[in-house]
Design an enzyme around this catalytic site. Sequence first.
Site, PDB file in Angstrom:
ATOM      1  N   ARG A   1       0.830  -1.217   0.000  1.00 14.86           N
ATOM      2  CA  ARG A   1       0.000   0.000   0.000  1.00 14.86           C
ATOM      3  C   ARG A   1       0.861   1.263   0.000  1.00 14.86           C
ATOM      4  NH1 ARG A   1      -4.953  -0.812   4.152  1.00 14.86           N
ATOM      5  NH2 ARG A   1      -3.331  -0.591   5.721  1.00 14.86           N
TER       6      ARG A   1
ATOM      7  N   ARG B   1       1.033  -6.097  13.873  1.00 10.84           N
ATOM      8  CA  ARG B   1      -0.418  -5.835  13.874  1.00 10.84           C
ATOM      9  C   ARG B   1      -1.194  -7.136  13.716  1.00 10.84           C
ATOM     10  NH1 ARG B   1      -1.022  -2.061   9.139  1.00 10.84           N
ATOM     11  NH2 ARG B   1      -3.209  -1.875   9.672  1.00 10.84           N
TER      12      ARG B   1
HETATM   13  P1  AMP Z   1      -6.181   0.652  11.119  1.00  9.37           P
HETATM   14  O1  AMP Z   1      -6.017   1.692  10.083  1.00  9.37           O
HETATM   15  O2  AMP Z   1      -7.617   0.282  11.379  1.00  9.37           O
HETATM   16  O3  AMP Z   1      -5.335  -0.563  10.866  1.00  9.37           O
HETATM   17  O4  AMP Z   1      -5.654   1.284  12.496  1.00  9.37           O
HETATM   18  C1  AMP Z   1      -4.350   1.781  12.592  1.00  9.37           C
HETATM   19  C2  AMP Z   1      -3.888   1.821  14.035  1.00  9.37           C
HETATM   20  O5  AMP Z   1      -4.760   2.669  14.809  1.00  9.37           O
HETATM   21  C3  AMP Z   1      -3.895   0.494  14.766  1.00  9.37           C
HETATM   22  O6  AMP Z   1      -2.745  -0.283  14.478  1.00  9.37           O
HETATM   23  C4  AMP Z   1      -3.934   0.970  16.206  1.00  9.37           C
HETATM   24  O7  AMP Z   1      -2.676   1.479  16.624  1.00  9.37           O
HETATM   25  C5  AMP Z   1      -4.882   2.155  16.126  1.00  9.37           C
HETATM   26  N1  AMP Z   1      -6.290   1.708  16.282  1.00  9.37           N
HETATM   27  C6  AMP Z   1      -7.257   1.690  15.341  1.00  9.37           C
HETATM   28  N2  AMP Z   1      -8.407   1.224  15.840  1.00  9.37           N
HETATM   29  C7  AMP Z   1      -8.174   0.938  17.130  1.00  9.37           C
HETATM   30  C8  AMP Z   1      -8.959   0.416  18.191  1.00  9.37           C
HETATM   31  N3  AMP Z   1     -10.246   0.075  18.015  1.00  9.37           N
HETATM   32  N4  AMP Z   1      -8.376   0.249  19.395  1.00  9.37           N
HETATM   33  C9  AMP Z   1      -7.097   0.576  19.614  1.00  9.37           C
HETATM   34  N5  AMP Z   1      -6.279   1.056  18.665  1.00  9.37           N
HETATM   35  C10 AMP Z   1      -6.803   1.244  17.435  1.00  9.37           C
END
Ligand code: AMP
Length: 229
Positions: free
Chosen positions: A142, A186
């Site tokens: 990406r 992740r």
């Molecule tokens: P994403 O774009 O959904 O992969 O989110 C990117 C990052 O944001 C994650 O790796 C976490 O560090 C943080 N994050 C997103 N959603 C959450 C959540 N529900 N709880 C805790 N951290 C979150």
Amino acid sequence: MTDHGLRTTDYGPKSLRLVLIGPPGAGKGTQAERLAKHFNIPRLTTGDLFRQAIRKETPLGRKVKGILDAGHLVPDEITIALMAERMEQKDCESGFILDGFPRTVGQAEGLKQWLEEKKLKLDSVLAVAISQEEAMARNTGRRQCSHCGAAHHLKFHPPRKEGLCDKCGGALMQRPDDREETVRERWRVYQQQTTPLIPFYQKQGLLQKVDGNRPPEKVFKAICSLIKG
Ligand code: AMP
């Protein structure tokens, strides 16, 4: 359009509250965006809200930057408070699609409590599954425009000019959390912290599983027929 603002469909739900669960790279974001357009309800993406706060250098952004860069999860209290505030906004009256929230059982409990207080219910929790190999390829390829944020992919949506955004010509960059070692982290965090949500929602009769190892179009159709029931 109907009087409640939802796009008329052949089954015309009055409101729709969905949760999308899936490991990084499952295509959750793409599906959430399409569903949001299709049902005319907002997509609430926790990751985007955090990234926006980081870009704007707000107190929240400063607090969570290091956590996101490392691929770890932001603490539940912060995440629940952020989402509760967002879900209370006017555009959420006819429902929403939660993309990236909840990600822990603690957050799911927080969401349950919020819904009970508002006398609302979730309609469905969609768990999009994908193999780790496919997820790695999708994430590490990406590239995002540093100027307008448009999404590209080295393999699936390569830019016309190498390194430059198709939309605005801005420089493309890799999100720090899309680097290989962070994607692995992740993935590990997802397996450990988020997969317990599957039995949590299964027990409530809300969980529906979707195979995400397919082209986005097919996944979208599968999701729509699940929601339709
Ligand atoms: P994403 O774009 O959904 O992969 O989110 C990117 C990052 O944001 C994650 O790796 C976490 O560090 C943080 N994050 C997103 N959603 C959450 C959540 N529900 N709880 C805790 N951290 C979150």
